[in-house]
Design a protein around this motif. Structure first.
Motif, PDB file in Angstrom:
ATOM      1  N   GLY A  29       9.779  -8.968   5.032  1.00  0.00           N
ATOM      2  CA  GLY A  29      10.183  -8.380   6.311  1.00  0.00           C
ATOM      3  C   GLY A  29      11.640  -8.611   6.681  1.00  0.00           C
ATOM      4  O   GLY A  29      12.091  -8.091   7.704  1.00  0.00           O
ATOM      5  N   ASP A  39      -1.043  -6.484   5.927  1.00  0.00           N
ATOM      6  CA  ASP A  39      -0.427  -7.340   4.895  1.00  0.00           C
ATOM      7  C   ASP A  39      -1.272  -8.585   4.646  1.00  0.00           C
ATOM      8  O   ASP A  39      -1.766  -9.211   5.587  1.00  0.00           O
ATOM      9  CB  ASP A  39       0.953  -7.835   5.361  1.00  0.00           C
ATOM     10  N   LYS A  99       9.422   4.535  -4.557  1.00  0.00           N
ATOM     11  CA  LYS A  99       9.356   5.487  -3.437  1.00  0.00           C
ATOM     12  C   LYS A  99      10.697   6.120  -3.101  1.00  0.00           C
ATOM     13  O   LYS A  99      10.737   7.206  -2.514  1.00  0.00           O
ATOM     14  CB  LYS A  99       8.726   4.809  -2.213  1.00  0.00           C
ATOM     15  N   ASN A 152       7.549   5.683   2.617  1.00  0.00           N
ATOM     16  CA  ASN A 152       6.096   5.775   2.463  1.00  0.00           C
ATOM     17  C   ASN A 152       5.660   7.230   2.692  1.00  0.00           C
ATOM     18  O   ASN A 152       4.560   7.617   2.303  1.00  0.00           O
ATOM     19  CB  ASN A 152       5.376   4.883   3.483  1.00  0.00           C
TER      20      ASN A 152
HETATM   21  O1  PSU Z   1       4.928   0.591  -0.635  1.00  0.00           O
HETATM   22  C1  PSU Z   1       5.078  -0.239   0.266  1.00  0.00           C
HETATM   23  N1  PSU Z   1       5.124  -1.578   0.001  1.00  0.00           N
HETATM   24  C2  PSU Z   1       5.296  -2.494   0.986  1.00  0.00           C
HETATM   25  C3  PSU Z   1       5.441  -2.128   2.281  1.00  0.00           C
HETATM   26  C4  PSU Z   1       5.653  -3.092   3.404  1.00  0.00           C
HETATM   27  O2  PSU Z   1       6.874  -3.773   3.215  1.00  0.00           O
HETATM   28  C5  PSU Z   1       6.859  -4.984   3.951  1.00  0.00           C
HETATM   29  C6  PSU Z   1       7.555  -6.061   3.185  1.00  0.00           C
HETATM   30  O3  PSU Z   1       8.802  -5.613   2.806  1.00  0.00           O
HETATM   31  P1  PSU Z   1       9.879  -6.552   2.098  1.00  0.00           P
HETATM   32  O4  PSU Z   1       9.142  -7.487   1.187  1.00  0.00           O
HETATM   33  O5  PSU Z   1      10.769  -5.577   1.373  1.00  0.00           O
HETATM   34  O6  PSU Z   1      10.581  -7.241   3.193  1.00  0.00           O
HETATM   35  C7  PSU Z   1       5.406  -5.346   4.148  1.00  0.00           C
HETATM   36  O7  PSU Z   1       5.137  -5.462   5.526  1.00  0.00           O
HETATM   37  C8  PSU Z   1       4.641  -4.213   3.482  1.00  0.00           C
HETATM   38  O8  PSU Z   1       3.519  -3.823   4.236  1.00  0.00           O
HETATM   39  C9  PSU Z   1       5.401  -0.730   2.600  1.00  0.00           C
HETATM   40  O9  PSU Z   1       5.526  -0.312   3.774  1.00  0.00           O
HETATM   41  N2  PSU Z   1       5.214   0.167   1.566  1.00  0.00           N
END
Ligand code: PSU
Ligand code: ADP
Length: 370
Positions: A312, A73, A229, A200
């Motif tokens: 997260g 990230d 997804k 994923n």
């Molecule tokens: O297509 C995707 N986008 C984002 C992520 C992951 O989602 C996390 C952030 O999620 P959110 O903003 O929904 O909390 C990040 O660590 C990112 O790597 C993922 O696995 N797959």
């Protein structure tokens, strides 16, 4: 929920428990069975999650097993209002991400024995990611390393409040996930109390996992990841014991238009159950989440936060909910702890709170108001 054993399977298991290194012929002689019959029983015991395979390692540990994204990230925090089509000053940070990886790290930090399956590139990022996870006690023995594609990357541009403005994701490596990867790791999954997967994974791998878990004692939880997804899930959600998504993702898969309210989240959760999910958690950002349990639906309010970075939060919520389910809580109490873990995560810059622990949760439990 443990898969029942036939009498001969129980007898074979009893002998293995007495001596984990007992040979198939020894078992066959002791029970008056053909060696091939004993071999078939051992396959069944593996499928049902009672033993782990060669060496007959018994699955006595309470375990979670996470499958899906392992990602590098990068986060860019704008300090002023973002202006499009020009250069904006930001503060950048790097961390490890991926929904399944984040959930695995949170679970391990909370004290659950955790295994992980993903695909990483044969590069520095992939190696660093595995080293980090190994060091915090996660079993990464099933992770596949490939030189076909680089380790996945995600970049998030966040506004001054820490809210996501734009996320970009290079996750092409996960297209390499095959049902066969699930098959190879199956003894580890079958030995787990909860298997968690994120979207994923390609549709075929998700379908194979859902089908495989239908006849196993492990419970299956899945997170949607994104509105794009979530469409990888089958229309028939039977076989998924617990489904996590936000209202937009629920609307996308259901083809419905539930509003961003507590009532809208509840209706969406019920609709996911109608489509086959055993239980469903539909989150509604700072409001909280609707939790459809086996018998009733409740709205669990979010815990008031002083947020700096929302990344997260959803993953922490999932992990803490699963951790509490593993500890024996029912779904509504488990979700309340999940909301608290999410709030703690919004209050730090990392995707996973670096100091998360069962003790940190207890020290903050007074912040729960419902
Ligand atoms: O297509 C995707 N986008 C984002 C992520 C992951 O989602 C996390 C952030 O999620 P959110 O903003 O929904 O909390 C990040 O660590 C990112 O790597 C993922 O696995 N797959
Ligand atoms: N601003 C906030 N304050 C407190 N808790 C929050 C906030 N935003 C999210 N959360 C918590 O995180 C959970 C998941 O957040 P949400 O934004 O709905 O998920 P996602 O990131 O998957 O879209 C919520 O149910 C809530 O408990």
């Amino acid at each position: 929920m443990t898969q029942p054993l036939a009498p001969q399977e129980s007898a074979v298991l009893a002998l293995i428990r007495e001596n984990p290194f007992v040979g198939q012929q020894e078992i066959a002689t002791a029970l008056g069975l053909a060696r091939s019959t004993v071999a078939a029983h051992i396959v069944q015991l593996m499928n049902k999650g009672y033993i782990l395979g060669r060496g007959y390692v018994l699955s006595s540990e309470v375990r979670a097993f996470c499958i899906g994204g392992a990602v590098l990230d990068r986060k860019y925090h704008a300090r002023t209002k973002i202006v499009l089509e020009t250069s904006n000053p930001v503060e950048s940070t790097r961390s490890l991400g991926g929904v399944a990886r984040n959930v695995a790290e949170n679970l391990a930090r909370l004290g659950s024995a955790t295994g992980f399956l993903s695909i990483v590139g044969d590069d520095d990022g992939g190696q660093a990611l595995l080293k980090y996870m190994r060091e915090i006690g996660i079993d990464v023995s099933q992770v596949v390393t490939t030189n076909e594609r680089p380790t996945a990357e995600y970049a998030a541009i966040l506004d001054a409040e820490g809210d996501l403005v734009l996320g970009i994701a290079d996750m092409n490596i996960f297209d390499l996930f095959q049902p066969d990867h699930i098959e190879r790791a199956w003894p580890h999954l079958a030995a787990s109390n909860w298997v968690f997967a994120d979207c994923n994974l390609p549709a075929e791998a998700l379908l194979a996992l859902i089908d495989r878990c239908k006849n196993a004692s492990s419970h299956l939880a899945i997170d949607a990841v994104s509105t794009h997804k979530v469409m990888r899930l089958p229309k028939d959600l039977n076989g998924i014991d617990l489904l996590f998504m936000n209202i937009d993702e629920a609307n996308a898969i259901l083809g419905q238009t539930h509003p961003h309210t507590s009532e809208g989240a509840k209706q969406a959760a019920l609709a996911l159950q109608k489509a086959g999910a055993g239980m469903a958690v539909v989150s509604a950002g700072a409001q909280g989440m609707a939790v459809a349990g086996r018998k009733t639906v409740e709205f669990v309010s979010a815990v008031r936060a002083v947020p700096v970075d929302m990344t997260g939060a959803g993953d922490a919520m999932i992990a803490a909910t699963l951790h509490r389910l593993l500890e024996g809580d029912e779904i509504f109490d488990a979700a309340r702890t999940g909301a608290l873990a999410a709030t703690l995560t919004t209050e730090c810059n990392a995707s996973v709170h670096p100091d998360l622990s069962a003790e940190l949760i207890e020290a903050n439990r007074h912040r729960l108001t419902n």
